[in-house]
Design a protein around this motif. Structure first.
Motif, PDB file in Angstrom:
ATOM      1  N   ALA A  10       0.828  -1.205   0.000  1.00 40.76           N
ATOM      2  CA  ALA A  10       0.000   0.000   0.000  1.00 40.76           C
ATOM      3  C   ALA A  10       0.862   1.254   0.000  1.00 40.76           C
ATOM      4  O   ALA A  10       0.589   2.218  -0.743  1.00 40.76           O
ATOM      5  CB  ALA A  10      -0.939  -0.001   1.210  1.00 40.76           C
ATOM      6  N   ILE A  11       1.909   1.262   0.808  1.00 43.48           N
ATOM      7  CA  ILE A  11       2.785   2.435   0.897  1.00 43.48           C
ATOM      8  C   ILE A  11       3.523   2.662  -0.414  1.00 43.48           C
ATOM      9  O   ILE A  11       3.567   3.783  -0.933  1.00 43.48           O
ATOM     10  CB  ILE A  11       3.763   2.288   2.077  1.00 43.48           C
ATOM     11  CG1 ILE A  11       3.007   2.362   3.401  1.00 43.48           C
ATOM     12  CG2 ILE A  11       4.854   3.357   2.023  1.00 43.48           C
ATOM     13  CD1 ILE A  11       3.822   1.950   4.609  1.00 43.48           C
ATOM     14  N   VAL A  12       4.097   1.615  -0.972  1.00 43.49           N
ATOM     15  CA  VAL A  12       4.837   1.748  -2.234  1.00 43.49           C
ATOM     16  C   VAL A  12       3.910   2.226  -3.352  1.00 43.49           C
ATOM     17  O   VAL A  12       4.275   3.097  -4.146  1.00 43.49           O
ATOM     18  CB  VAL A  12       5.536   0.417  -2.601  1.00 43.49           C
ATOM     19  CG1 VAL A  12       6.073   0.442  -4.023  1.00 43.49           C
ATOM     20  CG2 VAL A  12       6.651   0.121  -1.617  1.00 43.49           C
ATOM     21  N   SER A  13       2.702   1.699  -3.394  1.00 42.49           N
ATOM     22  CA  SER A  13       1.731   2.117  -4.420  1.00 42.49           C
ATOM     23  C   SER A  13       1.343   3.575  -4.252  1.00 42.49           C
ATOM     24  O   SER A  13       1.243   4.322  -5.234  1.00 42.49           O
ATOM     25  CB  SER A  13       0.480   1.243  -4.352  1.00 42.49           C
ATOM     26  OG  SER A  13       0.815  -0.096  -4.583  1.00 42.49           O
ATOM     27  N   GLU A  14       1.130   3.984  -3.003  1.00 37.97           N
ATOM     28  CA  GLU A  14       0.757   5.376  -2.734  1.00 37.97           C
ATOM     29  C   GLU A  14       1.899   6.321  -3.068  1.00 37.97           C
ATOM     30  O   GLU A  14       1.686   7.397  -3.629  1.00 37.97           O
ATOM     31  CB  GLU A  14       0.339   5.521  -1.271  1.00 37.97           C
ATOM     32  CG  GLU A  14      -0.199   6.887  -0.914  1.00 37.97           C
ATOM     33  CD  GLU A  14       0.865   7.821  -0.380  1.00 37.97           C
ATOM     34  OE1 GLU A  14       0.679   9.049  -0.482  1.00 37.97           O
ATOM     35  OE2 GLU A  14       1.901   7.328   0.116  1.00 37.97           O
ATOM     36  N   VAL A  15       3.112   5.919  -2.759  1.00 36.39           N
ATOM     37  CA  VAL A  15       4.285   6.745  -3.064  1.00 36.39           C
ATOM     38  C   VAL A  15       4.453   6.887  -4.578  1.00 36.39           C
ATOM     39  O   VAL A  15       4.715   7.979  -5.080  1.00 36.39           O
ATOM     40  CB  VAL A  15       5.550   6.158  -2.398  1.00 36.39           C
ATOM     41  CG1 VAL A  15       6.817   6.784  -2.948  1.00 36.39           C
ATOM     42  CG2 VAL A  15       5.469   6.332  -0.881  1.00 36.39           C
ATOM     43  N   ALA A  16       4.278   5.803  -5.310  1.00 39.10           N
ATOM     44  CA  ALA A  16       4.374   5.868  -6.770  1.00 39.10           C
ATOM     45  C   ALA A  16       3.296   6.786  -7.335  1.00 39.10           C
ATOM     46  O   ALA A  16       3.567   7.620  -8.213  1.00 39.10           O
ATOM     47  CB  ALA A  16       4.253   4.470  -7.368  1.00 39.10           C
ATOM     48  N   ALA A  17       2.072   6.652  -6.825  1.00 41.24           N
ATOM     49  CA  ALA A  17       0.966   7.481  -7.317  1.00 41.24           C
ATOM     50  C   ALA A  17       1.198   8.952  -6.996  1.00 41.24           C
ATOM     51  O   ALA A  17       1.014   9.821  -7.860  1.00 41.24           O
ATOM     52  CB  ALA A  17      -0.348   7.009  -6.707  1.00 41.24           C
ATOM     53  N   THR A  18       1.608   9.240  -5.788  1.00 43.24           N
ATOM     54  CA  THR A  18       1.842  10.631  -5.391  1.00 43.24           C
ATOM     55  C   THR A  18       2.987  11.233  -6.186  1.00 43.24           C
ATOM     56  O   THR A  18       2.905  12.386  -6.619  1.00 43.24           O
ATOM     57  CB  THR A  18       2.132  10.710  -3.879  1.00 43.24           C
ATOM     58  OG1 THR A  18       1.005  10.188  -3.175  1.00 43.24           O
ATOM     59  CG2 THR A  18       2.384  12.137  -3.437  1.00 43.24           C
ATOM     60  N   SER A  19       4.034  10.464  -6.399  1.00 40.99           N
ATOM     61  CA  SER A  19       5.171  10.959  -7.179  1.00 40.99           C
ATOM     62  C   SER A  19       4.790  11.204  -8.635  1.00 40.99           C
ATOM     63  O   SER A  19       5.335  12.104  -9.277  1.00 40.99           O
ATOM     64  CB  SER A  19       6.329   9.971  -7.090  1.00 40.99           C
ATOM     65  OG  SER A  19       6.761   9.852  -5.755  1.00 40.99           O
ATOM     66  N   ALA A  20       3.857  10.427  -9.160  1.00 40.09           N
ATOM     67  CA  ALA A  20       3.417  10.601 -10.549  1.00 40.09           C
ATOM     68  C   ALA A  20       2.493  11.806 -10.716  1.00 40.09           C
ATOM     69  O   ALA A  20       2.278  12.253 -11.847  1.00 40.09           O
ATOM     70  CB  ALA A  20       2.720   9.342 -11.044  1.00 40.09           C
ATOM     71  N   LEU A  21       1.968  12.332  -9.618  1.00 44.28           N
ATOM     72  CA  LEU A  21       1.071  13.488  -9.729  1.00 44.28           C
ATOM     73  C   LEU A  21       1.752  14.668 -10.428  1.00 44.28           C
ATOM     74  O   LEU A  21       1.149  15.328 -11.279  1.00 44.28           O
ATOM     75  CB  LEU A  21       0.589  13.936  -8.348  1.00 44.28           C
ATOM     76  CG  LEU A  21      -0.646  13.256  -7.810  1.00 44.28           C
ATOM     77  CD1 LEU A  21      -0.885  13.656  -6.355  1.00 44.28           C
ATOM     78  CD2 LEU A  21      -1.861  13.564  -8.643  1.00 44.28           C
ATOM     79  N   LYS A  22       2.990  14.948 -10.074  1.00 44.55           N
ATOM     80  CA  LYS A  22       3.696  16.059 -10.714  1.00 44.55           C
ATOM     81  C   LYS A  22       3.873  15.787 -12.205  1.00 44.55           C
ATOM     82  O   LYS A  22       3.640  16.663 -13.031  1.00 44.55           O
ATOM     83  CB  LYS A  22       5.045  16.293 -10.048  1.00 44.55           C
ATOM     84  CG  LYS A  22       5.817  17.451 -10.657  1.00 44.55           C
ATOM     85  CD  LYS A  22       7.008  17.820  -9.826  1.00 44.55           C
ATOM     86  CE  LYS A  22       7.828  18.917 -10.436  1.00 44.55           C
ATOM     87  NZ  LYS A  22       7.163  20.182 -10.574  1.00 44.55           N
TER      88      LYS A  22
END
Length: 110
Positions: A10-22
């Protein structure tokens, strides 16, 4: 142990998603935008599985604490975000807090 693996996913997925926002540039670029949506979907699914066994406060503390540190590290690597000594110290305190909570608190599920 399986529940901690679910939380890590869950953490790795959220980090990837948040990083892709930019990179999505306001959802105007399709591939990064797809990564944002898919990453958050995976993250929340695995977080929901985690909450079957790990208390919500503990899971969210680990999720948010490690997420902050990992997103900041990726922003430094990928986008050149500057990190000064107080920022690094603060992130160290976040990691220390997560460790203290998980190693010494009776609130954490072991």
């Amino acid at each position: 142990m399986k529940n901690w693996l679910f939380l890590a996913i869950a953490i790795v997925s959220e980090v990837a998603a948040t990083s892709a926002l930019k990179a999505s540039e306001g959802f105007s670029r399709p591939w990064p935008s797809l990564l944002v949506v898919a990453g958050y979907a995976v993250a929340f699914y695995f977080l929901s599985l985690t909450l079957r066994a790990i208390p919500v406060g503990v899971a969210y503390a680990v999720w948010s604490g490690l997420g902050i540190v990992l997103v900041t590290a990726l922003a430094w690597l990928l986008y050149g975000q500057k990190l000064d000594a107080p920022a690094l110290f603060g992130m160290g305190l976040i990691v220390a807090g997560v460790l203290v909570m998980n190693l010494f608190s009776r609130s954490a599920a072991h």
